[in-house]
Design a protein around this motif. Structure first.
Motif, PDB file in Angstrom:
ATOM      1  N   VAL A 128       0.841  -1.205   0.000  1.00 41.11           N
ATOM      2  CA  VAL A 128       0.000   0.000   0.000  1.00 41.11           C
ATOM      3  C   VAL A 128       0.872   1.251   0.000  1.00 41.11           C
ATOM      4  CG1 VAL A 128      -1.745   1.310   1.277  1.00 41.11           C
ATOM      5  CG2 VAL A 128      -1.956  -1.169   1.070  1.00 41.11           C
ATOM      6  N   ALA A 129       1.945   1.248   0.799  1.00 40.32           N
ATOM      7  CA  ALA A 129       2.862   2.399   0.819  1.00 40.32           C
ATOM      8  C   ALA A 129       3.484   2.612  -0.558  1.00 40.32           C
ATOM      9  CB  ALA A 129       3.945   2.200   1.877  1.00 40.32           C
ATOM     10  N   ALA A 130       3.830   1.531  -1.248  1.00 40.29           N
ATOM     11  CA  ALA A 130       4.393   1.639  -2.602  1.00 40.29           C
ATOM     12  C   ALA A 130       3.363   2.231  -3.561  1.00 40.29           C
ATOM     13  CB  ALA A 130       4.860   0.270  -3.099  1.00 40.29           C
ATOM     14  N   ALA A 131       2.130   1.741  -3.488  1.00 38.30           N
ATOM     15  CA  ALA A 131       1.081   2.236  -4.382  1.00 38.30           C
ATOM     16  C   ALA A 131       0.780   3.710  -4.115  1.00 38.30           C
ATOM     17  CB  ALA A 131      -0.186   1.393  -4.214  1.00 38.30           C
ATOM     18  N   LEU A 132       0.703   4.083  -2.839  1.00 36.99           N
ATOM     19  CA  LEU A 132       0.453   5.489  -2.510  1.00 36.99           C
ATOM     20  C   LEU A 132       1.608   6.382  -2.949  1.00 36.99           C
ATOM     21  CD1 LEU A 132      -1.135   5.119   1.042  1.00 36.99           C
ATOM     22  CD2 LEU A 132      -2.297   5.816  -1.064  1.00 36.99           C
ATOM     23  N   SER A 133       2.835   5.888  -2.827  1.00 31.19           N
ATOM     24  CA  SER A 133       3.999   6.661  -3.285  1.00 31.19           C
ATOM     25  C   SER A 133       3.969   6.847  -4.793  1.00 31.19           C
ATOM     26  CB  SER A 133       5.298   5.959  -2.875  1.00 31.19           C
ATOM     27  OG  SER A 133       5.427   5.908  -1.485  1.00 31.19           O
ATOM     28  N   ALA A 134       3.617   5.781  -5.510  1.00 30.04           N
ATOM     29  CA  ALA A 134       3.523   5.878  -6.968  1.00 30.04           C
ATOM     30  C   ALA A 134       2.409   6.843  -7.368  1.00 30.04           C
ATOM     31  CB  ALA A 134       3.279   4.494  -7.572  1.00 30.04           C
ATOM     32  N   PHE A 135       1.280   6.775  -6.666  1.00 32.49           N
ATOM     33  CA  PHE A 135       0.162   7.691  -6.931  1.00 32.49           C
ATOM     34  C   PHE A 135       0.573   9.139  -6.669  1.00 32.49           C
ATOM     35  CE2 PHE A 135      -3.812   9.786  -5.427  1.00 32.49           C
ATOM     36  CZ  PHE A 135      -4.493   9.759  -6.634  1.00 32.49           C
ATOM     37  N   THR A 136       1.280   9.365  -5.577  1.00 29.50           N
ATOM     38  CA  THR A 136       1.760  10.715  -5.249  1.00 29.50           C
ATOM     39  C   THR A 136       2.744  11.199  -6.313  1.00 29.50           C
ATOM     40  OG1 THR A 136       1.419  10.303  -2.899  1.00 29.50           O
ATOM     41  CG2 THR A 136       2.896  12.117  -3.470  1.00 29.50           C
ATOM     42  N   CYS A 137       3.588  10.303  -6.799  1.00 24.61           N
ATOM     43  CA  CYS A 137       4.522  10.666  -7.871  1.00 24.61           C
ATOM     44  C   CYS A 137       3.759  11.087  -9.125  1.00 24.61           C
ATOM     45  CB  CYS A 137       5.455   9.485  -8.170  1.00 24.61           C
ATOM     46  SG  CYS A 137       6.732   9.863  -9.383  1.00 24.61           S
TER      47      CYS A 137
ATOM     48  N   PHE B 220       2.036  15.054 -13.038  1.00 23.64           N
ATOM     49  CA  PHE B 220       1.057  15.519 -14.011  1.00 23.64           C
ATOM     50  C   PHE B 220       0.230  16.704 -13.524  1.00 23.64           C
ATOM     51  CE2 PHE B 220       2.057  11.176 -15.297  1.00 23.64           C
ATOM     52  CZ  PHE B 220       2.510  11.435 -16.579  1.00 23.64           C
ATOM     53  N   LEU B 221      -0.387  16.601 -12.362  1.00 21.22           N
ATOM     54  CA  LEU B 221      -1.180  17.738 -11.875  1.00 21.22           C
ATOM     55  C   LEU B 221      -0.276  18.870 -11.407  1.00 21.22           C
ATOM     56  CD1 LEU B 221      -4.016  15.934  -9.882  1.00 21.22           C
ATOM     57  CD2 LEU B 221      -4.099  16.905 -12.178  1.00 21.22           C
ATOM     58  N   GLY B 222       0.712  18.526 -10.595  1.00 22.11           N
ATOM     59  CA  GLY B 222       1.624  19.548 -10.092  1.00 22.11           C
ATOM     60  C   GLY B 222       2.457  20.171 -11.196  1.00 22.11           C
ATOM     61  N   GLY B 223       2.811  19.369 -12.175  1.00 24.03           N
ATOM     62  CA  GLY B 223       3.593  19.901 -13.290  1.00 24.03           C
ATOM     63  C   GLY B 223       2.868  21.016 -14.013  1.00 24.03           C
ATOM     64  N   ARG B 224       1.565  20.815 -14.212  1.00 22.03           N
ATOM     65  CA  ARG B 224       0.765  21.849 -14.879  1.00 22.03           C
ATOM     66  C   ARG B 224       0.583  23.086 -14.010  1.00 22.03           C
ATOM     67  NH1 ARG B 224      -4.164  18.634 -16.040  1.00 22.03           N
ATOM     68  NH2 ARG B 224      -2.999  16.721 -16.231  1.00 22.03           N
TER      69      ARG B 224
ATOM     70  N   MET C  77      -1.318  24.375  -0.044  1.00 25.12           N
ATOM     71  CA  MET C  77      -0.108  23.540   0.074  1.00 25.12           C
ATOM     72  C   MET C  77      -0.465  22.211   0.768  1.00 25.12           C
ATOM     73  SD  MET C  77       2.747  26.355   1.208  1.00 25.12           S
ATOM     74  CE  MET C  77       4.100  25.206   1.035  1.00 25.12           C
ATOM     75  N   PRO C  78      -1.136  21.296   0.058  1.00 25.87           N
ATOM     76  CA  PRO C  78      -1.594  20.052   0.689  1.00 25.87           C
ATOM     77  C   PRO C  78      -0.563  18.926   0.714  1.00 25.87           C
ATOM     78  CG  PRO C  78      -2.360  20.124  -1.557  1.00 25.87           C
ATOM     79  CD  PRO C  78      -1.633  21.440  -1.304  1.00 25.87           C
ATOM     80  N   GLN C  79       0.640  19.173   0.236  1.00 28.60           N
ATOM     81  CA  GLN C  79       1.610  18.110   0.022  1.00 28.60           C
ATOM     82  C   GLN C  79       1.886  17.269   1.264  1.00 28.60           C
ATOM     83  OE1 GLN C  79       1.934  21.321  -0.766  1.00 28.60           O
ATOM     84  NE2 GLN C  79       2.451  21.486  -2.923  1.00 28.60           N
ATOM     85  N   GLY C  80       1.990  17.899   2.407  1.00 29.08           N
ATOM     86  CA  GLY C  80       2.302  17.155   3.626  1.00 29.08           C
ATOM     87  C   GLY C  80       1.277  16.081   3.937  1.00 29.08           C
ATOM     88  N   TRP C  81       0.010  16.365   3.647  1.00 26.70           N
ATOM     89  CA  TRP C  81      -1.050  15.391   3.918  1.00 26.70           C
ATOM     90  C   TRP C  81      -0.939  14.171   3.020  1.00 26.70           C
ATOM     91  CZ3 TRP C  81      -3.103  16.000   8.371  1.00 26.70           C
ATOM     92  CH2 TRP C  81      -3.235  17.264   8.915  1.00 26.70           C
TER      93      TRP C  81
END
Length: 122
Positions: free
Chosen positions: A7-16, A21-25, A104-108
């Motif tokens: 789950v941690a791997a999947a969440l990390s990949a999702f955050t990446c 894509f969203l943050g890049g724009r 700035m929601p990144q920490g969450w």
């Protein structure tokens, strides 16, 4: 197979993916188009953007390896340490800079990753 680390791997990949894509724009593209910044801070910030992308992808890979191979537990704890550090920074910075968590929601995003990493390591 350590399901917490999966789950941690999947969440990390999702955050990446969110970062890329969203943050890049919303962040990287306007940063490069900004005309009021001198080249050094602009391109150093852009470089740091890519460092964050690499760190997020590496976290996902480290969690995945640790999930599949219990003898690689050090990778899981390393990725967890990064997630905890990024979470603490992301939760502390908005109030310190008088910003909202909505802006700035990144920490969450790192909180569940850190929790699943810790659960997978104990």
């Amino acid at each position: 197979m350590n399901s917490f680390l999966v789950v941690a791997a999947a969440l990390s990949a999702f955050t990446c993916l969110i970062h890329t894509f969203l943050g890049g724009r919303q962040i990287a593209v306007p940063l490069l188009k900004a005309t009021g910044l001198s080249p050094v801070p602009k391109y150093v910030s852009y470089y740091c953007w890519h460092i964050a992308t690499i760190a997020l992808a590496a976290m996902a890979i480290m969690f995945a390896i640790a999930a599949a191979y219990p003898q690689s537990w050090e990778l899981g704890w390393t990725a967890t340490g990064l997630a905890v550090s990024f979470c603490l920074l992301g939760l502390a910075l908005p109030p310190l800079k008088e910003q909202s968590y909505k802006a700035m929601p990144q920490g969450w995003l790192f909180l569940p990753i850190a929790c699943f990493g810790i659960a997978g390591g104990i």
